[in-house]
Design a protein around this motif. Structure first.
Motif, short mmCIF file in Angstrom:
data_model
loop_
_atom_site.label_atom_id
_atom_site.label_comp_id
_atom_site.label_asym_id
_atom_site.label_seq_id
_atom_site.Cartn_x
_atom_site.Cartn_y
_atom_site.Cartn_z
N LEU A 50 0.83 -1.21 0.00
CA LEU A 50 0.00 0.00 0.00
C LEU A 50 0.86 1.26 0.00
O LEU A 50 0.54 2.25 -0.66
N THR A 51 1.98 1.22 0.74
CA THR A 51 2.88 2.37 0.77
C THR A 51 3.50 2.62 -0.59
O THR A 51 3.58 3.76 -1.07
N LEU A 52 3.94 1.54 -1.25
CA LEU A 52 4.54 1.69 -2.58
C LEU A 52 3.52 2.18 -3.59
O LEU A 52 3.83 3.02 -4.45
N SER A 53 2.28 1.68 -3.51
CA SER A 53 1.22 2.14 -4.42
C SER A 53 0.92 3.61 -4.19
O SER A 53 0.70 4.38 -5.13
N HIS A 54 0.89 4.01 -2.92
CA HIS A 54 0.63 5.40 -2.56
C HIS A 54 1.70 6.31 -3.14
O HIS A 54 1.41 7.34 -3.77
N LEU A 55 2.96 5.92 -2.96
CA LEU A 55 4.07 6.72 -3.49
C LEU A 55 4.04 6.76 -5.02
O LEU A 55 4.32 7.80 -5.62
N ALA A 56 3.70 5.65 -5.64
CA ALA A 56 3.72 5.58 -7.10
C ALA A 56 2.73 6.55 -7.72
O ALA A 56 3.06 7.26 -8.68
N ILE A 57 1.53 6.61 -7.18
CA ILE A 57 0.53 7.49 -7.78
C ILE A 57 0.86 8.95 -7.50
O ILE A 57 0.64 9.83 -8.35
N VAL A 58 1.45 9.24 -6.33
CA VAL A 58 1.85 10.61 -6.01
C VAL A 58 2.98 11.06 -6.94
O VAL A 58 2.94 12.16 -7.51
N VAL A 59 3.98 10.21 -7.12
CA VAL A 59 5.12 10.56 -7.97
C VAL A 59 4.69 10.75 -9.41
O VAL A 59 5.09 11.72 -10.08
N SER A 60 3.86 9.83 -9.92
CA SER A 60 3.44 9.93 -11.32
C SER A 60 2.58 11.17 -11.57
O SER A 60 2.75 11.88 -12.57
N ALA A 61 1.66 11.46 -10.64
CA ALA A 61 0.79 12.63 -10.81
C ALA A 61 1.59 13.93 -10.69
O ALA A 61 1.38 14.87 -11.46
N THR A 62 2.53 13.97 -9.74
CA THR A 62 3.34 15.18 -9.58
C THR A 62 4.26 15.38 -10.77
O THR A 62 4.47 16.52 -11.21
N ALA A 63 4.81 14.30 -11.31
CA ALA A 63 5.66 14.41 -12.50
C ALA A 63 4.87 14.97 -13.67
O ALA A 63 5.35 15.84 -14.42
N GLY A 112 -13.92 5.53 -14.70
CA GLY A 112 -14.11 4.37 -13.84
C GLY A 112 -13.41 4.51 -12.50
O GLY A 112 -12.78 5.53 -12.19
N PHE A 113 -13.52 3.44 -11.70
CA PHE A 113 -12.90 3.42 -10.37
C PHE A 113 -11.42 3.03 -10.48
O PHE A 113 -10.97 2.54 -11.51
N GLY A 114 -10.68 3.27 -9.39
CA GLY A 114 -9.29 2.87 -9.35
C GLY A 114 -8.33 4.04 -9.33
O GLY A 114 -8.65 5.13 -8.85
N GLU A 115 -7.16 3.81 -9.92
CA GLU A 115 -6.09 4.82 -9.87
C GLU A 115 -6.33 6.01 -10.80
O GLU A 115 -5.86 7.11 -10.52
N LYS A 116 -7.04 5.80 -11.89
CA LYS A 116 -7.18 6.87 -12.89
C LYS A 116 -7.84 8.13 -12.34
O LYS A 116 -7.32 9.23 -12.53
N PRO A 117 -9.01 8.03 -11.68
CA PRO A 117 -9.60 9.26 -11.15
C PRO A 117 -8.73 9.91 -10.07
O PRO A 117 -8.68 11.14 -9.96
N THR A 118 -8.03 9.09 -9.28
CA THR A 118 -7.13 9.65 -8.27
C THR A 118 -5.98 10.39 -8.93
O THR A 118 -5.59 11.48 -8.49
N PHE A 119 -5.43 9.81 -9.99
CA PHE A 119 -4.35 10.46 -10.74
C PHE A 119 -4.81 11.81 -11.26
O PHE A 119 -4.09 12.81 -11.16
N ILE A 120 -6.01 11.87 -11.82
CA ILE A 120 -6.54 13.13 -12.37
C ILE A 120 -6.67 14.18 -11.27
O ILE A 120 -6.27 15.34 -11.44
N ALA A 121 -7.21 13.77 -10.12
CA ALA A 121 -7.40 14.71 -9.01
C ALA A 121 -6.05 15.25 -8.52
O ALA A 121 -5.89 16.45 -8.30
N LEU A 122 -5.08 14.37 -8.35
CA LEU A 122 -3.77 14.80 -7.86
C LEU A 122 -3.05 15.64 -8.91
O LEU A 122 -2.36 16.62 -8.58
N PHE A 123 -3.19 15.26 -10.17
CA PHE A 123 -2.57 16.02 -11.26
C PHE A 123 -3.06 17.46 -11.27
O PHE A 123 -2.27 18.41 -11.32
N LEU A 124 -4.37 17.64 -11.18
CA LEU A 124 -4.94 18.99 -11.19
C LEU A 124 -4.57 19.75 -9.92
O LEU A 124 -4.26 20.95 -9.97
N TYR A 125 -4.57 19.05 -8.79
CA TYR A 125 -4.30 19.71 -7.51
C TYR A 125 -2.85 20.15 -7.40
O TYR A 125 -2.54 21.09 -6.65
N GLY A 126 -1.96 19.48 -8.12
CA GLY A 126 -0.55 19.80 -8.01
C GLY A 126 -0.04 20.84 -8.98
O GLY A 126 1.14 21.22 -8.92
#
Length: 252
Positions: A50-63, A112-126
């Motif tokens: 879970l920690t690695l998944s959390h970091l992965a989506i944060v790093v990819s969205a911030t990049a 849909g559900f999963g990482e994609k909507p989270t990625f979009i939210a973090l991408f816009l927020y960052g």
């Protein structure tokens, strides 16, 4: 003081690694926080995974945010792109105008559900911190330095790559650091739309009224934030020290 901070972060890193690799060894510490024989350690998934998944989506969205925000910052600080500054500001402010939860609600029906909507939210927020810091860094480059580079025959592209961006880099990196830290905490809401991450631990604690789960999820996120902030701050200092050692444009 710098060494004290480094030692403190080193201890936090060791503690974090021990906890996510062998969480059951901490069970006696968390057992007093449970009721009705509830499990003291999160047992519905691997904390390491879970920690690695959390970091992965944060790093990819911030990049992704950094690529777009820095690109827009460069565009609107060129003479040909000044007219796009208001539009660019409106674009990067979207993430701050709409709460991440609202972005998730809009994105889920689309992707849909999963990482994609989270990625979009973090991408816009960052976007906003990186964009504003890019603007600040590029517009604060001394005019005399640009004139010197122009006088040495540098083309606009070379001035950007060899003078402006290196001088603005510490400020840009500060924006990326701020965006990353914001997204580390914000990413926990992704678990409400089935994205893997540390939000799962927090939500499980809320659903089962298990304070131990809540504390575990929150502590891991907090430790990650401290470590990432320290690492990116060190990169900023390195960039600033190199800048201080050599801030004169050179012809080649």
């Amino acid at each position: 003081m710098k060494y004290v901070g480094a030692i403190g972060r080193g201890l936090i890193l060791v503690l974090l690694l021990i906890f996510i690799l062998t969480p059951d060894s901490f069970a006696p510490l968390f057992r007093p926080l449970t009721e009705n024989n509830a499990p003291p350690i999160y047992n519905q998934g691997s904390l390491l995974s879970l920690t690695l998944s959390h970091l992965a989506i944060v790093v990819s969205a911030t990049a992704a945010s950094a690529i777009l925000a820095v690109g827009l910052g460069i565009l609107v600080t060129r003479r040909s792109g000044l007219e796009f500054l208001p539009l660019s500001r409106s674009l990067v402010n979207i993430g701050q105008t709409f709460p991440p939860v609202a972005v998730l609600a809009i994105a889920v029906p689309l992707v849909g559900f999963g990482e994609k909507p989270t990625f979009i939210a973090l991408f816009l927020y960052g976007l906003l911190p990186i964009f504003e810091n890019t603007l600040s860094g590029l517009t604060q480059v001394p005019r005399v330095t640009l004139e010197a580079a122009r006088g040495m025959g540098m083309s606009p592209g070379r001035r950007l790559c060899l003078v402006e961006l290196p001088l603005a880099l510490p400020v840009i990196l500060a924006g990326i650091r701020i965006s990353t830290i914001i997204n580390l905490g914000t990413a926990t809401i992704g678990s409400t739309v089935a994205a893997k991450g540390l939000g799962e631990v927090i939500i499980a604690g809320l659903q089962s009224n298990n304070l131990a789960f809540l504390l575990q999820g929150g502590l891991v996120v907090a430790m990650l934030a401290v470590l990432v902030d320290g690492a990116l701050s060190a990169v900023e200092r390195l960039a600033a020290s190199r800048l201080g050692g050599d801030d004169t444009p050179k012809a080649s």
